[in-house]
Design a protein around this motif. Structure first.
Motif, PDB file in Angstrom:
ATOM      1  N   GLY A 106      29.462  52.152  33.349  1.00 35.76           N
ATOM      2  CA  GLY A 106      30.290  51.259  32.556  1.00 35.76           C
ATOM      3  C   GLY A 106      31.430  50.671  33.366  1.00 35.76           C
ATOM      4  O   GLY A 106      31.750  49.482  33.241  1.00 35.76           O
ATOM      5  N   LEU A 107      32.037  51.484  34.219  1.00 34.23           N
ATOM      6  CA  LEU A 107      33.138  51.011  35.058  1.00 34.23           C
ATOM      7  C   LEU A 107      32.640  50.023  36.115  1.00 34.23           C
ATOM      8  O   LEU A 107      33.324  49.046  36.433  1.00 34.23           O
ATOM      9  N   ILE A 108      31.457  50.264  36.633  1.00 36.61           N
ATOM     10  CA  ILE A 108      30.857  49.347  37.612  1.00 36.61           C
ATOM     11  C   ILE A 108      30.527  48.017  36.934  1.00 36.61           C
ATOM     12  O   ILE A 108      30.810  46.944  37.468  1.00 36.61           O
ATOM     13  N   LEU A 109      29.938  48.083  35.746  1.00 36.47           N
ATOM     14  CA  LEU A 109      29.641  46.861  34.985  1.00 36.47           C
ATOM     15  C   LEU A 109      30.921  46.062  34.739  1.00 36.47           C
ATOM     16  O   LEU A 109      30.947  44.846  34.906  1.00 36.47           O
ATOM     17  N   PHE A 110      31.971  46.760  34.348  1.00 34.06           N
ATOM     18  CA  PHE A 110      33.254  46.107  34.077  1.00 34.06           C
ATOM     19  C   PHE A 110      33.800  45.446  35.347  1.00 34.06           C
ATOM     20  O   PHE A 110      34.281  44.318  35.307  1.00 34.06           O
ATOM     21  N   ALA A 111      33.701  46.148  36.471  1.00 35.06           N
ATOM     22  CA  ALA A 111      34.211  45.615  37.743  1.00 35.06           C
ATOM     23  C   ALA A 111      33.462  44.357  38.174  1.00 35.06           C
ATOM     24  O   ALA A 111      34.036  43.472  38.806  1.00 35.06           O
ATOM     25  N   LEU A 112      32.185  44.263  37.827  1.00 43.55           N
ATOM     26  CA  LEU A 112      31.360  43.123  38.246  1.00 43.55           C
ATOM     27  C   LEU A 112      31.364  41.968  37.248  1.00 43.55           C
ATOM     28  O   LEU A 112      30.725  40.939  37.491  1.00 43.55           O
ATOM     29  N   GLN A 113      32.103  42.100  36.162  1.00 38.77           N
ATOM     30  CA  GLN A 113      32.037  41.068  35.107  1.00 38.77           C
ATOM     31  C   GLN A 113      32.536  39.698  35.555  1.00 38.77           C
ATOM     32  O   GLN A 113      32.110  38.683  35.017  1.00 38.77           O
ATOM     33  N   ASP A 114      33.422  39.658  36.540  1.00 41.46           N
ATOM     34  CA  ASP A 114      33.965  38.364  36.975  1.00 41.46           C
ATOM     35  C   ASP A 114      33.244  37.760  38.169  1.00 41.46           C
ATOM     36  O   ASP A 114      33.647  36.723  38.673  1.00 41.46           O
ATOM     37  N   GLY A 115      32.199  38.436  38.643  1.00 46.13           N
ATOM     38  CA  GLY A 115      31.429  37.881  39.749  1.00 46.13           C
ATOM     39  C   GLY A 115      31.036  38.933  40.771  1.00 46.13           C
ATOM     40  O   GLY A 115      31.415  40.091  40.662  1.00 46.13           O
ATOM     41  N   PRO A 116      30.248  38.517  41.772  1.00 46.14           N
ATOM     42  CA  PRO A 116      29.728  39.441  42.772  1.00 46.14           C
ATOM     43  C   PRO A 116      30.838  40.115  43.586  1.00 46.14           C
ATOM     44  O   PRO A 116      31.891  39.534  43.823  1.00 46.14           O
TER      45      PRO A 116
ATOM     46  N   ARG B 179      36.820  50.018  45.658  1.00 52.15           N
ATOM     47  CA  ARG B 179      38.255  49.921  45.332  1.00 52.15           C
ATOM     48  C   ARG B 179      38.461  49.600  43.849  1.00 52.15           C
ATOM     49  O   ARG B 179      39.455  50.013  43.255  1.00 52.15           O
ATOM     50  N   ALA B 180      37.536  48.867  43.260  1.00 47.36           N
ATOM     51  CA  ALA B 180      37.650  48.459  41.854  1.00 47.36           C
ATOM     52  C   ALA B 180      37.312  49.596  40.885  1.00 47.36           C
ATOM     53  O   ALA B 180      37.623  49.504  39.697  1.00 47.36           O
TER      54      ALA B 180
END
Length: 117
Positions: free
Chosen positions: A26-36, A44-45
């Protein structure tokens, strides 16, 4: 004969949790929501994730079709991770759950979790 590991689910929530599984996806999905993002930026995200766990989670997410791994053949090598349409749709579905968590975070932080987590 090819071996398949198919699962049967009791309901949609069961299926969604199987794809989502655990804290990190879920945290990875959230980190990638604004782009690659490249691996280092992604690490770091997502504070607290180890390099090994991030690698394993990214592999699983690629296998389940939540994200795309783009390898650029250059020196030094460059790899970017981005959400697929499937991954974006899961992010959209998780947004209300995240909002619920934000609304109740103070209460949730007082729960005596012990070893039950």
């Amino acid at each position: 004969m090819e071996k398949t590991n198919k699962r049967t689910f009791t309901c949609g929530l069961d299926a969604a949790i199987a794809v989502m599984g655990g804290k990190w996806k879920g945290l990875i999905l959230f980190a990638l929501q604004d782009g690659p993002l490249r691996f280092g930026a992604l690490r770091r995200a997502v504070p607290g994730i180890s390099e090994r766990v991030l690698i394993l989670q990214l592999r699983e997410m690629e296998t389940t079709g939540l994200l795309h791994r783009e390898v650029y053949h250059q020196v030094p090598p460059k790899v970017e991770y981005s959400l697929t349409e499937f991954g974006r749709s899961l992010n959209t579905a998780m947004a209300p759950l995240g909002e619920w968590g934000e609304q109740h975070i103070a209460r949730i932080e007082t729960i005596p979790w012990g070893d039950a987590r």
